[in-house]
Design a protein around this motif. Structure first.
Motif, PDB file in Angstrom:
ATOM      1  N   ARG A  68       0.686  -1.308   0.078  1.00  0.00           N
ATOM      2  CA  ARG A  68       0.058  -0.060  -0.045  1.00  0.00           C
ATOM      3  C   ARG A  68       1.003   1.213   0.272  1.00  0.00           C
ATOM      4  NH1 ARG A  68      -3.109  -1.758   3.556  1.00  0.00           N
ATOM      5  NH2 ARG A  68      -4.553  -2.591   2.214  1.00  0.00           N
ATOM      6  N   ARG A  69       1.989   1.513   0.709  1.00  0.00           N
ATOM      7  CA  ARG A  69       2.850   2.358   0.773  1.00  0.00           C
ATOM      8  C   ARG A  69       3.823   2.410  -0.518  1.00  0.00           C
ATOM      9  NH1 ARG A  69       3.896   6.787   4.607  1.00  0.00           N
ATOM     10  NH2 ARG A  69       6.126   7.218   4.155  1.00  0.00           N
ATOM     11  N   TRP A  70       4.363   1.417  -0.882  1.00  0.00           N
ATOM     12  CA  TRP A  70       5.507   1.611  -1.714  1.00  0.00           C
ATOM     13  C   TRP A  70       5.188   0.715  -3.132  1.00  0.00           C
ATOM     14  CZ3 TRP A  70       7.319   1.000   3.302  1.00  0.00           C
ATOM     15  CH2 TRP A  70       7.983   2.174   3.941  1.00  0.00           C
ATOM     16  N   LYS A  71       3.873   0.409  -3.457  1.00  0.00           N
ATOM     17  CA  LYS A  71       3.697  -0.362  -4.627  1.00  0.00           C
ATOM     18  C   LYS A  71       4.402   0.432  -6.009  1.00  0.00           C
ATOM     19  CE  LYS A  71      -0.115  -2.505  -7.426  1.00  0.00           C
ATOM     20  NZ  LYS A  71       0.736  -2.833  -8.445  1.00  0.00           N
ATOM     21  N   ALA A  72       4.179   1.578  -6.085  1.00  0.00           N
ATOM     22  CA  ALA A  72       4.869   2.236  -7.309  1.00  0.00           C
ATOM     23  C   ALA A  72       6.250   1.896  -7.372  1.00  0.00           C
ATOM     24  CB  ALA A  72       4.523   3.646  -7.374  1.00  0.00           C
ATOM     25  N   GLU A  73       7.099   1.908  -6.217  1.00  0.00           N
ATOM     26  CA  GLU A  73       8.262   1.714  -6.349  1.00  0.00           C
ATOM     27  C   GLU A  73       8.938   0.172  -6.446  1.00  0.00           C
ATOM     28  OE1 GLU A  73      12.004   2.212  -3.037  1.00  0.00           O
ATOM     29  OE2 GLU A  73      10.126   3.332  -2.783  1.00  0.00           O
ATOM     30  N   VAL A  74       8.040  -0.652  -5.522  1.00  0.00           N
ATOM     31  CA  VAL A  74       8.506  -1.885  -5.574  1.00  0.00           C
ATOM     32  C   VAL A  74       7.551  -3.240  -6.103  1.00  0.00           C
ATOM     33  CG1 VAL A  74       9.915  -1.558  -3.731  1.00  0.00           C
ATOM     34  CG2 VAL A  74       7.348  -2.276  -3.282  1.00  0.00           C
ATOM     35  N   GLY A  75       6.226  -2.570  -6.535  1.00  0.00           N
ATOM     36  CA  GLY A  75       5.192  -3.431  -7.021  1.00  0.00           C
ATOM     37  C   GLY A  75       5.755  -4.582  -7.913  1.00  0.00           C
ATOM     38  N   VAL A  76       6.610  -4.306  -8.890  1.00  0.00           N
ATOM     39  CA  VAL A  76       7.052  -5.146  -9.847  1.00  0.00           C
ATOM     40  C   VAL A  76       7.666  -6.383  -9.335  1.00  0.00           C
ATOM     41  CG1 VAL A  76       9.319  -4.202 -10.212  1.00  0.00           C
ATOM     42  CG2 VAL A  76       8.176  -5.340 -12.242  1.00  0.00           C
ATOM     43  N   PHE A  77       8.219  -6.374  -8.158  1.00  0.00           N
ATOM     44  CA  PHE A  77       8.873  -7.425  -7.444  1.00  0.00           C
ATOM     45  C   PHE A  77       7.887  -8.537  -6.699  1.00  0.00           C
ATOM     46  CE2 PHE A  77      11.843  -3.772  -6.906  1.00  0.00           C
ATOM     47  CZ  PHE A  77      12.628  -4.263  -7.916  1.00  0.00           C
ATOM     48  N   PHE A  78       6.543  -8.388  -6.809  1.00  0.00           N
ATOM     49  CA  PHE A  78       5.717  -9.047  -6.173  1.00  0.00           C
ATOM     50  C   PHE A  78       4.415  -9.940  -7.075  1.00  0.00           C
ATOM     51  CE2 PHE A  78       7.124  -6.002  -3.092  1.00  0.00           C
ATOM     52  CZ  PHE A  78       7.005  -6.957  -1.725  1.00  0.00           C
ATOM     53  N   ASP A  79       5.168  -9.989  -8.186  1.00  0.00           N
ATOM     54  CA  ASP A  79       4.499 -10.938  -9.326  1.00  0.00           C
ATOM     55  C   ASP A  79       2.955 -10.733  -9.354  1.00  0.00           C
ATOM     56  OD1 ASP A  79       7.027 -12.126  -9.719  1.00  0.00           O
ATOM     57  OD2 ASP A  79       6.687 -13.580  -7.953  1.00  0.00           O
ATOM     58  N   GLY A  80       2.559  -9.314  -9.550  1.00  0.00           N
ATOM     59  CA  GLY A  80       1.258  -9.068  -9.603  1.00  0.00           C
ATOM     60  C   GLY A  80       0.408  -8.851  -8.429  1.00  0.00           C
ATOM     61  N   VAL A  81       0.864  -9.264  -7.297  1.00  0.00           N
ATOM     62  CA  VAL A  81       0.198  -9.267  -6.042  1.00  0.00           C
ATOM     63  C   VAL A  81       0.077  -7.914  -5.410  1.00  0.00           C
ATOM     64  CG1 VAL A  81       0.245  -9.851  -3.658  1.00  0.00           C
ATOM     65  CG2 VAL A  81       0.631 -11.624  -5.606  1.00  0.00           C
ATOM     66  N   SER A  82      -0.960  -7.229  -5.172  1.00  0.00           N
ATOM     67  CA  SER A  82      -1.102  -5.846  -4.726  1.00  0.00           C
ATOM     68  C   SER A  82      -1.945  -5.922  -3.358  1.00  0.00           C
ATOM     69  CB  SER A  82      -1.958  -5.007  -5.603  1.00  0.00           C
ATOM     70  OG  SER A  82      -3.448  -5.457  -5.514  1.00  0.00           O
ATOM     71  N   ALA A  83      -1.796  -4.909  -2.544  1.00  0.00           N
ATOM     72  CA  ALA A  83      -2.520  -4.692  -1.441  1.00  0.00           C
ATOM     73  C   ALA A  83      -3.968  -5.251  -1.326  1.00  0.00           C
ATOM     74  CB  ALA A  83      -2.261  -3.481  -0.753  1.00  0.00           C
ATOM     75  N   ASP A  84      -4.633  -5.168  -2.634  1.00  0.00           N
ATOM     76  CA  ASP A  84      -5.996  -5.604  -2.527  1.00  0.00           C
ATOM     77  C   ASP A  84      -5.882  -7.084  -2.935  1.00  0.00           C
ATOM     78  OD1 ASP A  84      -6.818  -3.126  -1.890  1.00  0.00           O
ATOM     79  OD2 ASP A  84      -6.464  -2.155  -3.800  1.00  0.00           O
ATOM     80  N   SER A  85      -5.101  -7.725  -3.270  1.00  0.00           N
ATOM     81  CA  SER A  85      -5.184  -9.046  -3.593  1.00  0.00           C
ATOM     82  C   SER A  85      -5.787 -10.077  -2.640  1.00  0.00           C
ATOM     83  CB  SER A  85      -3.773  -9.715  -4.043  1.00  0.00           C
ATOM     84  OG  SER A  85      -3.200  -8.914  -5.100  1.00  0.00           O
ATOM     85  N   THR A  86      -5.948 -11.189  -3.073  1.00  0.00           N
ATOM     86  CA  THR A  86      -6.704 -12.199  -2.071  1.00  0.00           C
ATOM     87  C   THR A  86      -5.756 -12.764  -1.125  1.00  0.00           C
ATOM     88  OG1 THR A  86      -6.334 -14.084  -3.549  1.00  0.00           O
ATOM     89  CG2 THR A  86      -8.423 -12.959  -3.914  1.00  0.00           C
ATOM     90  N   ASP A  87      -6.255 -13.074  -0.017  1.00  0.00           N
ATOM     91  CA  ASP A  87      -5.262 -13.795   1.004  1.00  0.00           C
ATOM     92  C   ASP A  87      -4.397 -15.034   0.491  1.00  0.00           C
ATOM     93  OD1 ASP A  87      -6.292 -12.044   2.763  1.00  0.00           O
ATOM     94  OD2 ASP A  87      -7.696 -13.692   3.854  1.00  0.00           O
ATOM     95  N   GLU A  88      -5.005 -15.704  -0.411  1.00  0.00           N
ATOM     96  CA  GLU A  88      -4.278 -16.862  -1.168  1.00  0.00           C
ATOM     97  C   GLU A  88      -3.119 -16.430  -2.071  1.00  0.00           C
ATOM     98  OE1 GLU A  88      -7.916 -16.512  -1.266  1.00  0.00           O
ATOM     99  OE2 GLU A  88      -8.061 -17.970   0.264  1.00  0.00           O
ATOM    100  N   GLU A  89      -3.522 -15.438  -2.479  1.00  0.00           N
ATOM    101  CA  GLU A  89      -2.278 -14.641  -3.518  1.00  0.00           C
ATOM    102  C   GLU A  89      -1.263 -14.160  -2.674  1.00  0.00           C
ATOM    103  OE1 GLU A  89      -4.576 -13.023  -7.423  1.00  0.00           O
ATOM    104  OE2 GLU A  89      -4.958 -11.861  -5.572  1.00  0.00           O
ATOM    105  N   VAL A  90      -1.539 -13.415  -1.642  1.00  0.00           N
ATOM    106  CA  VAL A  90      -0.410 -12.812  -0.685  1.00  0.00           C
ATOM    107  C   VAL A  90       0.204 -14.000  -0.038  1.00  0.00           C
ATOM    108  CG1 VAL A  90       0.049 -11.504   1.311  1.00  0.00           C
ATOM    109  CG2 VAL A  90      -1.746 -10.688  -0.295  1.00  0.00           C
ATOM    110  N   ALA A  91      -0.529 -15.168   0.375  1.00  0.00           N
ATOM    111  CA  ALA A  91       0.076 -16.244   0.938  1.00  0.00           C
ATOM    112  C   ALA A  91       1.108 -16.952   0.115  1.00  0.00           C
ATOM    113  CB  ALA A  91      -0.915 -17.349   1.539  1.00  0.00           C
ATOM    114  N   ARG A  92       0.766 -16.858  -1.059  1.00  0.00           N
ATOM    115  CA  ARG A  92       1.624 -17.535  -2.271  1.00  0.00           C
ATOM    116  C   ARG A  92       3.072 -16.924  -2.492  1.00  0.00           C
ATOM    117  NH1 ARG A  92       2.515 -16.166  -7.080  1.00  0.00           N
ATOM    118  NH2 ARG A  92       0.509 -14.533  -7.234  1.00  0.00           N
ATOM    119  N   ILE A  93       3.086 -15.532  -2.369  1.00  0.00           N
ATOM    120  CA  ILE A  93       4.145 -14.824  -2.445  1.00  0.00           C
ATOM    121  C   ILE A  93       5.132 -14.597  -1.270  1.00  0.00           C
ATOM    122  CG2 ILE A  93       3.626 -13.762  -4.627  1.00  0.00           C
ATOM    123  CD1 ILE A  93       3.739 -11.192  -2.063  1.00  0.00           C
TER     124      ILE A  93
END
Length: 154
Positions: free
Chosen positions: A116-141
């Motif tokens: 939520r704070r640094w997505k513009a800076e580091v979002g590319v490193f999280f394989d499409g997962v964002s602060a609004d992604s599902t619990d399963e997607e966040v758990a995967r990464i």
């Protein structure tokens, strides 16, 4: 610590290594924090010499965290080898801290806050997962991104 088959690391590009990191570190050393930036100083696991790198210090629910968006970086390996002992630098201010690695199962709210704070800076490193992604997607990464909780200053 993950075994070699699970190790994830995204090496910074030339621009990041030689321009962006130096620029952020220079501002931080001058005492100007850019969105919570600090310079992390930790003893090198091989050389024993202090190693410095700019990091984003996340404050979340009354605690402070360091997140490694690029994965198993040199600073992560050094911090583990140093038993979590580190210094955070901002200008002339030096804070001695101890870090404890957060379990993968406990990372989701911290990773969400970080994104939520640094997505513009580091979002590319999280394989499409964002602060609004599902619990399963966040758990995967989560296993691919080390997170350290910092003990409060005594």
């Amino acid at each position: 610590m993950p075994d070699a088959s699970e190790t994830h690391y995204r090496k910074p590009g030339r621009f990041t290594q030689h321009v962006a990191n130096n620029l952020v570190a220079s501002f931080t050393r001058a005492g100007i924090s850019i969105w919570g930036s600090r310079v992390l100083e930790v003893k090198g696991r091989t050389s024993g010499q202090p190693r410095r790198v700019p990091v984003n210090l996340l404050s979340h629910e009354g605690r402070q965290y360091l997140v490694a968006p690029r994965g198993e970086t040199q600073w992560v390996r050094n911090l583990r080898a140093a038993d979590g002992n580190l210094d955070l630098l901002l200008g002339r201010r030096r804070e001695h801290r101890t870090a404890h690695e957060v379990a993968d199962t406990d990372k989701a709210p911290i990773l969400r806050a970080y994104l939520r704070r640094w997505k513009a800076e580091v979002g590319v490193f999280f394989d499409g997962v964002s602060a609004d992604s599902t619990d399963e997607e966040v758990a995967r990464i989560a296993p691919r991104h080390p997170v350290f909780a910092l003990d409060p200053l005594a």
